[in-house]
Enzyme design. Structure first.
Site, PDB file in Angstrom:
ATOM      1  CE  LYS A   1      20.947  53.990  77.122  1.00 34.62           C
ATOM      2  NZ  LYS A   1      21.213  53.778  75.690  1.00 34.62           N
ATOM      3  CG  ASN A   2      21.231  50.000  76.426  1.00 36.49           C
ATOM      4  OD1 ASN A   2      20.620  50.989  75.998  1.00 36.49           O
ATOM      5  ND2 ASN A   2      22.546  49.974  76.546  1.00 36.49           N
TER       6      ASN A   2
ATOM      7  CB  CYS B   1      26.044  57.985  71.304  1.00 35.76           C
ATOM      8  SG  CYS B   1      25.137  58.623  72.723  1.00 35.76           S
TER       9      CYS B   1
END
Ligand code: EPZ
Length: 417
Positions: free
Chosen positions: A22-23, A116
């Site tokens: 993802k990152n 988040c």
């Protein structure tokens, strides 16, 4: 706002392919804006954060097509440099569009990013670096307007090796005049992946993965195809699931060298790990041992993104584990949820003391962020009885087919939407 219902106490086993990172995929997709030519990115995981990134690309006027794990982006006819607030606020990594837009259009109009809730997460280092590159920043009604016809190569010393700031400096410097040098750059594998993608487009970046990174500006960039590296945190998540259930699991398409400090913890607590270049087999004992003291640090230290997972493992280990969270100031909210399941964890500022208990009990718990959601789901796998994990939209930000993958290796998890 969905939830998982997990029936605990089952052994896992078999083999599993690990998703693309993802990152890595997020900044690489943003970087296609700077390239200005068609790019095809393979191994892009199916995640809500990736969907948000694709929405930003479309809002900017890029042509975007997705076919399975491959995403093609053509930013050639991109017309906008203004990202709508609601898309900026979907996730933290929207901030890396700043550097990409500056390189491409000399202007970016953005608001503060979302993400988040694990700490204050300021963006001062990003702005400090942009100013060093000659970018003028003005703020009006919460919107930040950044302008610079062409960035000027500069020597930028980061006071902390921020992953996002390092990515933004690289992206903003691709066509700078001269050379940009980043001192105290983040060294995470995701930085190396971004640099490899950009170099495959003709950029001249050297030193990625080390503390000093050099970006020599180039006149133009070229079309490319690139495959995103494996997700190191997803790999550690499945390893944790195997560890707490005393299971034997083979992971495929992993990069074991990216998770060396985490592997050490698994070995300390009694798991046997066998690796090859892109596979990893974990064999866990019936009961884990405690892991001493673990301190989260920038790469190559122990990753903060694995802290909640290690806390779940420590919860049922024999003895006491001490965890020191050095990266984010509000990343222990899963401790209270684990205590609802019978764990014995006390938190004092950035230190958590975890006294292992014999067994966790199923309970109703709530995820407050992505990795906490994963850690609570894993806790549910080894708990006695039924666990419900609320707020699983956080998990969907970072894990592709999470419950399907866990069910595939023997778990029993139901998603309620
Ligand atoms: C990246 O966030 C990751 N996100 C995070 O992944 C990861 O936890 C974090 O790096 C650390 O490894 C993405 O890559 C999309 P930072 P980022 O800038 O770039 C402070 C996950 O679960 N800081 O390295 O936001 C900051 O507050 C996550 O996948 C400043 O003070 O991390 C934090 O304390 C969540 N000013 C520390 O540096 C700044 O301008 C590290 O942040 C920037 C950062």
């Amino acid at each position: 706002m969905g939830r998982f219902i997990i029936e605990g106490g089952r052994k896992l086993g078999g083999r599993l392919r690990v998703q693309g990172a993802k990152n890595s995929a997020l900044p690489i997709l943003a970087a296609t804006v700077a390239v200005g030519r068609p790019c095809v990115i393979h191994n892009c995981p199916s995640l809500t954060d990736i969907n948000s990134t694709l929405e930003i690309l479309k809002a900017l006027g890029c042509e975007v097509h997705r076919s399975g794990g491959s995403v093609s982006v053509d930013s050639g006819r991109m017309i906008m440099n203004d990202i709508p607030d609601e898309l900026m606020r979907e996730m933290r990594s929207s901030i890396v569009f700043l550097g990409a837009l500056l390189t491409r259009t000399g202007e970016a109009h953005i608001c503060a990013p979302g993400g988040c809730d694990i700490g204050m997460r300021p963006i001062d280092l990003h702005f400090f670096a942009m100013e060093k590159l000659g970018v003028s920043l003005t703020e009006e009604y919460g919107r930040i307007c950044c302008k610079c016809a062409k960035t000027k190569g500069a020597k930028i010393t980061l006071s902390f090796p921020s992953v996002g700031a390092t990515e933004n400096i690289i992206l903003a410097s691709l066509r700078c005049s001269g050379v940009t040098t980043i001192i105290n750059a983040a060294r995470e594998p995701e930085i190396v992946d971004l640099a490899m993608f950009l170099n495959s487009c003709g950029a001249r970046i050297s030193g990625a993965g080390e503390s000093t990174v050099y970006i020599e500006g180039v006149e133009r960039l070229y079309p490319t195809q690139y495959t995103v590296m494996p997700d190191r945190i997803a790999a550690c998540t499945f390893m944790t699931a195997a560890a707490v259930t005393g299971s034997d699991l083979l992971l495929e398409e992993v990069a074991p060298n990216h998770i060396a400090p985490v592997l050490q913890c698994f070995e300390t607590c009694g798991c046997k790990i066998v690796t090859s270049s892109n596979r990893l087999r974990i064999t866990a004992p019936d009961r884990l041992n405690s892991m001493g003291t673990i301190r989260t640090m920038p790469y190559p230290g122990f990753p903060t993104d694995c802290q909640s997972l290690i806390m779940t493992m420590a919860s049922t280990a024999v003895g006491t584990t001490v965890i020191c969270e050095n990266i984010f100031e509000n990343r222990f909210r899963h401790a209270a949820e684990l205590n609802r399941m019978g764990a014995d964890i006390s938190v004092h500022d950035k230190i958590a003391v975890v006294n292992g208990v014999d067994r966790l009990q199923g309970a109703a718990v709530c995820a407050h962020d992505l990795r906490a959601g994963a850690a609570l789901t894993v806790a549910g796998l080894c708990a006695q009885g039924c666990t419900t994990v609320d707020n699983i939209h956080f998990i969907d930000r970072g894990y592709e087919f999470f419950e399907k993958n866990l069910n595939y290796i023997g778990a029993k998890i139901k998603r309620i939407d």
